[in-house]
Motif scaffolding. Structure first.
Motif, PDB file in Angstrom:
ATOM      1  N   ALA B   3       0.841  -1.198   0.000  1.00 44.47           N
ATOM      2  CA  ALA B   3       0.000   0.000   0.000  1.00 44.47           C
ATOM      3  C   ALA B   3       0.876   1.248   0.000  1.00 44.47           C
ATOM      4  CB  ALA B   3      -0.907  -0.016   1.220  1.00 44.47           C
ATOM      5  N   ASP B 236      -2.022   9.281  25.176  1.00 42.26           N
ATOM      6  CA  ASP B 236      -2.164   8.074  25.989  1.00 42.26           C
ATOM      7  C   ASP B 236      -0.934   7.188  25.937  1.00 42.26           C
ATOM      8  OD1 ASP B 236      -4.621   8.963  26.600  1.00 42.26           O
ATOM      9  OD2 ASP B 236      -5.756   7.335  25.667  1.00 42.26           O
ATOM     10  N   TYR B 237      -0.303   7.117  24.743  1.00 47.33           N
ATOM     11  CA  TYR B 237       0.821   6.184  24.633  1.00 47.33           C
ATOM     12  C   TYR B 237       2.021   6.640  25.444  1.00 47.33           C
ATOM     13  CZ  TYR B 237       1.840   9.503  20.902  1.00 47.33           C
ATOM     14  OH  TYR B 237       2.039  10.651  20.190  1.00 47.33           O
ATOM     15  N   ARG B 239       1.635   8.034  28.368  1.00 48.11           N
ATOM     16  CA  ARG B 239       1.263   7.586  29.706  1.00 48.11           C
ATOM     17  C   ARG B 239       1.566   6.092  29.856  1.00 48.11           C
ATOM     18  NH1 ARG B 239      -4.815   8.240  30.847  1.00 48.11           N
ATOM     19  NH2 ARG B 239      -4.760   6.458  29.436  1.00 48.11           N
ATOM     20  N   THR B 240       1.246   5.320  28.819  1.00 51.43           N
ATOM     21  CA  THR B 240       1.551   3.890  28.853  1.00 51.43           C
ATOM     22  C   THR B 240       3.050   3.674  29.037  1.00 51.43           C
ATOM     23  OG1 THR B 240      -0.213   3.599  27.239  1.00 51.43           O
ATOM     24  CG2 THR B 240       1.192   1.702  27.669  1.00 51.43           C
ATOM     25  N   GLY B 254      11.996   8.553  22.052  1.00 52.98           N
ATOM     26  CA  GLY B 254      11.495   7.386  21.338  1.00 52.98           C
ATOM     27  C   GLY B 254      10.002   7.439  21.090  1.00 52.98           C
ATOM     28  N   TYR B 255       9.270   8.019  22.014  1.00 54.77           N
ATOM     29  CA  TYR B 255       7.812   7.993  21.896  1.00 54.77           C
ATOM     30  C   TYR B 255       7.246   9.346  21.492  1.00 54.77           C
ATOM     31  CZ  TYR B 255       7.535   3.239  23.543  1.00 54.77           C
ATOM     32  OH  TYR B 255       7.652   1.876  23.624  1.00 54.77           O
ATOM     33  N   ARG B 258       9.196  11.405  18.161  1.00 55.84           N
ATOM     34  CA  ARG B 258       8.988  10.850  16.818  1.00 55.84           C
ATOM     35  C   ARG B 258       7.578  11.103  16.319  1.00 55.84           C
ATOM     36  NH1 ARG B 258      10.467   5.147  14.818  1.00 55.84           N
ATOM     37  NH2 ARG B 258       9.284   6.047  13.128  1.00 55.84           N
ATOM     38  N   ASN B 259       6.625  11.075  17.241  1.00 55.72           N
ATOM     39  CA  ASN B 259       5.263  11.388  16.833  1.00 55.72           C
ATOM     40  C   ASN B 259       5.097  12.873  16.545  1.00 55.72           C
ATOM     41  OD1 ASN B 259       3.191   9.113  16.907  1.00 55.72           O
ATOM     42  ND2 ASN B 259       4.480   8.675  18.675  1.00 55.72           N
ATOM     43  N   ILE B 332       8.575   8.180   8.317  1.00 57.28           N
ATOM     44  CA  ILE B 332       8.280   8.341   9.745  1.00 57.28           C
ATOM     45  C   ILE B 332       7.001   7.607  10.122  1.00 57.28           C
ATOM     46  CG2 ILE B 332       7.842   9.993  11.577  1.00 57.28           C
ATOM     47  CD1 ILE B 332       9.262  12.081   9.879  1.00 57.28           C
ATOM     48  N   PRO B 334       4.224   4.855   9.588  1.00 56.87           N
ATOM     49  CA  PRO B 334       3.891   3.603   8.909  1.00 56.87           C
ATOM     50  C   PRO B 334       2.474   3.603   8.353  1.00 56.87           C
ATOM     51  CG  PRO B 334       3.879   3.298  11.282  1.00 56.87           C
ATOM     52  CD  PRO B 334       4.433   4.664  11.019  1.00 56.87           C
ATOM     53  N   ARG B 335       1.637   4.544   8.811  1.00 57.32           N
ATOM     54  CA  ARG B 335       0.251   4.554   8.360  1.00 57.32           C
ATOM     55  C   ARG B 335       0.114   5.172   6.978  1.00 57.32           C
ATOM     56  NH1 ARG B 335      -1.567   7.417  13.739  1.00 57.32           N
ATOM     57  NH2 ARG B 335       0.442   8.308  13.281  1.00 57.32           N
ATOM     58  N   GLY B 337      -0.384   6.029   3.378  1.00 58.22           N
ATOM     59  CA  GLY B 337      -0.910   5.276   2.254  1.00 58.22           C
ATOM     60  C   GLY B 337      -1.967   4.261   2.620  1.00 58.22           C
ATOM     61  N   THR B 338      -2.235   4.090   3.910  1.00 59.75           N
ATOM     62  CA  THR B 338      -3.298   3.176   4.291  1.00 59.75           C
ATOM     63  C   THR B 338      -4.519   3.982   4.683  1.00 59.75           C
ATOM     64  OG1 THR B 338      -2.690   3.154   6.603  1.00 59.75           O
ATOM     65  CG2 THR B 338      -1.604   1.563   5.179  1.00 59.75           C
ATOM     66  N   SER B 339      -5.622   3.306   4.837  1.00 60.17           N
ATOM     67  CA  SER B 339      -6.865   4.022   5.134  1.00 60.17           C
ATOM     68  C   SER B 339      -6.824   4.669   6.509  1.00 60.17           C
ATOM     69  CB  SER B 339      -8.043   3.062   5.050  1.00 60.17           C
ATOM     70  OG  SER B 339      -7.802   1.950   5.885  1.00 60.17           O
TER      71      SER B 339
END
Lengths: 543, 341
Positions: B3, B236-237, B239-240, B254-255, B258-259, B332, B334-335, B337-339
């Motif tokens: 994709a 949330d991630y 916090r995780t 790392g978390y 990058r986002n 960066i 991975p989503r 090109g995907t829905s």
């Protein structure tokens, strides 16, 4: 193992200090499963964050003691806390998809924890992460290692979150509303899995939830919290069948369950007799061979396949099923926001499916078919007052202006039980229940015959849900509306609806009168759904 | 991956109609400019006949469609025409001036990112602290001071008062020779030739105009970094990750970071585009032989070929830039090109 004494947590806000937790005490023994139950704002989540010391920057533990295996959690150095988190005490959260880093492979996220706590080296991290995925019964763990969260289902994501939490063999697992946003069967699968793992490893657990049924099923002891304080605690059977505190009583009453009428959800003193609603023989809406197909990347996706049913005048039909079963697509087509691929929608004999959804807004029938949306907050314009929100459809669909319009809005407010002084407030100044009332008032403003309710109470606390459901029942009797009630909560559907449709994979698998479908389910899928729903022990009559 | 590959391929294919549109628009726009180029080139003393003669020689007497066809033919041969004011082929002049502009812009952006991103991250991790205040101050100053003003102030202070900067006259002081042309970027060419003296010479010339532009671009980058980091840190991630006991460094870089990079990359692309167009002021102040000043001069004398060449090369650059940004995104996120995205 864990002992909390007089714990107080406060947050600094612009309006000064707000205490979220005001002096709670409880103990947790090794191997015990504790449930903390309460509605939103009761401080149950904050308590767990305080234990882990992961409160937001403006929050702090004001007073009290929290001791875990001899370690003072309040005074421990941040470095020691870091070693504790994930290795001794783990946590899983609500909304599992958001709880995972969206752009990191799930395998790497598990490795991060293993490496942090020196449970794995660079060489064996991959293998141990896969083992952790296998431990939470993820099939084909090796392949899932390379998956990103968006490629996994919600239930699968929660399993990954569990894998992260359990990777380092902690002794205590805190679960903060772990099943919110998951389907009822997935909820059961996840909870059974966690329960099994916790028991097998001799761990203790704290389950934080608003769902009394869930807590009674998976906990040895329950504490009930309200406004930052514990109001009652005890064994689930005893606590729920004979609640002592009035708040617990109210909570138990408000929880939808088998064999209870909608009025019985309300506190005893508010139960007025319910006017019966009349179901006529004439069909209001006939759905014939309705189909919706999307063009997906890998061929057509059949969201709804060839479904037919009839809603009669005054009838309430429940539409249940898990996410992805096509119930939202169906309701969007019925409310004419989405065009069906084929099939007929006969509204009083007139086929609405012939009219493109884009033009339906200008059709006079628009006012006759209305919708109450799932999230009362998100479906209100944040810059509109309640008055403006309720007046909006009236301005578009009717000739009411000026004083007449204002009078109609006030009438609608009084019908839906919204105090008049709240009409000039904005959504953020209203409580969840008040926003739900505004949403309902807006939907009934144009005197619709047919109301589609898309999980209208899913985001509400049980006591507010009880009030909202009763309001809907009253309105139905008073205005003679038909409902299509879309929900995943079978207990709610049982109380409100006459007829129920069960959907799975875009098809209707079971349908019929509520008593018939729910009390003696003939279809295996219906039975599966009913069994997955946690049941609250029915309280004894004596208060 | 499939994709993603398809999405990237589609993205590249999308650039083609855009380019064609740009060719049409630049062609029409230059024709719509006020002033008669034939009269301009024939000179002040020209007679009617000589103007007509020029018109015929420039092909301006033919219908627009024919002119456009001729233009396309030339383009296909890599011929952008000749600048009538300098007499040089446009493509050659662009080839020598574009690297100058690009070098300046890239240098400024790297400088700006090197300051703005750490500043934004720091400000986000300590909201309300002195770092946050400093960030706010710098950002406000950066946007509120126009580039020609900061440029002149910098020249005044560092060249005139302190005398530590070289004279603001172009890419290289006259005591140095231009490094052998490889990429057209003096810093790279000099480094390739191993001529470190020239390298330093070029760097010295670059610092003041680079700083001027960097100050200007600091604001959007720092602000976006701060905002993106703040929202990532409250996700949330994160916090995780904290609840799993990950070290603050890991959580932060790392978390969260990058986002947070995703919106920052988008901003960077936008900043790059507008700076490339807007640095004409800086080029003027520092006598930088860039593409911006070239275009302005060409425009003033209705030099069709030069203006068209400029617009076209800029458009190419923008398309290329957007492509790079999207490719960076696909690396960066991975989503891509995907829905889900």
């Amino acid at each position: 193992m864990l002992s909390i004494k007089d714990l107080q947590v406060a947050f600094r806000t612009r309006k000064g200090e707000v205490s979220a937790v005001r002096g709670i005490s409880f103990e947790l023994a090794r191997g015990e499963r504790l449930g903390i139950v309460g509605e939103s704002g009761s401080g149950k989540s904050v308590t767990s964050y305080a234990l882990m010391r992961i409160l937001d920057a403006n929050g702090r533990i004001k007073a009290g003691d929290a001791v875990y295996s001899g370690i003072d959690l309040r005074k421990a150095a941040e470095r020691d806390m870091r070693d504790l988190r994930g290795r001794e005490i783990s946590m899983i959260f609500q909304n599992p998809r958001a709880a995972l880093n969206p752009i990191r492979k799930v395998g790497h996220q598990i490795e991060d924890v293993l490496r942090q706590h020196a449970r794995a080296t660079r060489q064996d991290a991959r293998q141990k992460a896969i083992a952790a995925l296998e431990a939470v019964k993820i099939r084909d763990a090796e392949a899932r290692y390379d998956a990103y969260p968006f490629e996994l289902s919600g239930g699968m994501c929660q399993r990954v979150v569990c894998a992260i939490a359990l990777a380092c063999d902690p002794k205590l697992m805190i679960m903060d509303e772990p099943t919110t946003g998951l389907d009822i069967t997935t909820q059961k699968a996840v909870m059974d899995l966690v329960d099994e793992l916790v028991t097998a490893r001799g761990m203790s657990s704290i389950l934080i939830t608003h769902d009394l049924g869930l807590a009674s099923e998976y906990c040895d002891r329950i504490v009930v919290m309200k406004d930052g304080q514990i109001v009652e605690e005890g064994a689930p059977q005893l606590l729920l069948s004979a609640p002592q505190h009035p708040y617990t009583r109210k909570l138990v009453d408000a929880t939808p369950r088998r064999g209870v009428t909608i009025r019985e959800l309300l506190p005893q003193e508010e139960r007025r007799p319910l006017a019966p609603h009349v179901v006529a023989e004439t069909p209001l809406l006939e759905v014939r061979n309705l189909t919706k197909t999307y063009q997906g990347k890998s061929g057509p996706v059949h969201a709804v396949r060839d479904i037919s049913f009839t809603i009669r005048e005054g009838q309430s039909v429940g539409l249940v099923g898990e996410s992805g079963c096509g119930k939202s697509t169906t309701s969007a087509m019925l409310v004419r926001l989405l065009d069906p691929t084929s099939g007929q929608l006969l509204y009083r004999g007139e086929d609405l499916a012939q009219m493109p959804a884009a033009d339906f807004a200008r059709n006079p029938l628009r006012g006759k078919i209305q919708m109450v949306f799932q999230d009362a907050t998100d479906s209100l314009n944040p810059r509109h007052t309640s008055r403006q929100s309720i007046a909006e459809p009236l301005k578009r669909m009717t000739d009411l202006r000026g004083a007449a319009l204002a009078a109609r809005v006030e009438e609608l407010a009084s019908v839906t039980g919204l105090p008049e002084h709240l009409l000039d407030r904005f959504p953020h100044q209203l409580s969840g229940g008040q926003k739900a009332r505004v949403g309902i008032a807006r939907a009934i403003a144009t005197e619709p015959d047919f109301l589609i309710l898309d999980e209208p109470t899913a985001a509400l606390d049980v006591s507010i849900q009880a009030v909202a459901l009763n309001l809907l029942a009253d309105l139905r009797a008073r205005l003679g509306m038909s409902y299509l009630f879309v929900s995943h909560d079978l207990n709610v559907v049982r109380m409100l609806c006459d007829h129920v449709i069960v959907m799975k994979g875009g098809e209707i698998v079971d349908a019929g009168p509520v008593e018939q479908v729910m009390d003696s389910p003939s279809h295996p899928y219906t039975r599966e759904l009913l069994e997955a729903a946690p049941q609250v022990p029915i309280p004894t009559a004596a208060a | 991956m499939g994709a993603r590959g398809t999405a990237i391929g589609l993205r590249i294919a999308q650039a083609i109609p855009v380019l064609f549109g740009v060719i049409v628009i630049s062609f029409l726009l230059t024709r719509a400019l006020p002033g008669d180029p034939a009269a301009q080139f024939a000179g002040a003393m020209a007679t009617e006949e000589s103007i007509e003669q020029v018109r015929t020689s420039l092909g301006l007497d033919k219908p627009l469609v024919t002119q456009f066809g001729l233009y396309l033919g030339q383009l296909a041969r890599g011929d952008l025409g000749q600048s009538v004011s300098t007499g040089q082929p446009v493509i050659e002049e662009l080839a020598s001036r574009l690297p100058a502009s690009l070098e300046l812009t890239l240098f400024a952006l790297i400088l700006s990112c090197a300051v703005a991103i750490p500043l934004g991250v720091l400000a986000a991790t300590r909201p309300g602290s002195w770092v946050d205040q400093l960030c706010r101050l710098l950002v406000t100053a950066g946007v509120s001071l126009p580039t020609f003003f900061t440029g002149i102030v910098l020249v005044y202070v560092f060249y005139y008062l302190l005398g530590i900067a070289p004279s603001p006259l172009g890419r290289l002081d006259f005591i140095y020779l231009d490094p052998p042309h490889v990429t057209g970027f003096f810093l790279i060419d000099a480094a390739l030739a191993g001529d470190w003296e020239t390298w330093f010479g070029a760097l010295k010339q670059l610092i003041l105009p680079g700083l001027t532009l960097a100050l200007f671009t600091l604001a959007p980058i720092a602000r976006m970094t701060r905002a993106a980091m703040l929202s990532a840190l409250s996700a949330d991630y994160v916090r995780t990750a904290r609840a799993a006991g990950l070290a603050p460094r890991k959580v932060l870089y790392g978390y969260a970071f990058r986002n947070a990079l995703l919106p920052v990359v988008t901003t960077l692309g936008m900043v790059f585009s507008f700076v490339l167009g807007a640095n004409v002021l800086v080029e003027k102040v520092f006598a930088w032989p860039g593409i911006g000043s070239y275009a302005v001069e060409a425009l003033v004398v209705s030099d069709y070929a030069a203006v068209q060449g400029f617009v076209l090369s800029m458009a190419l650059l923008f398309v290329l830039l957007n492509l790079i940004i999207d490719l960076a995104y696909s690396v960066i996120d991975p989503r891509f090109g995907t829905s889900a995205k």
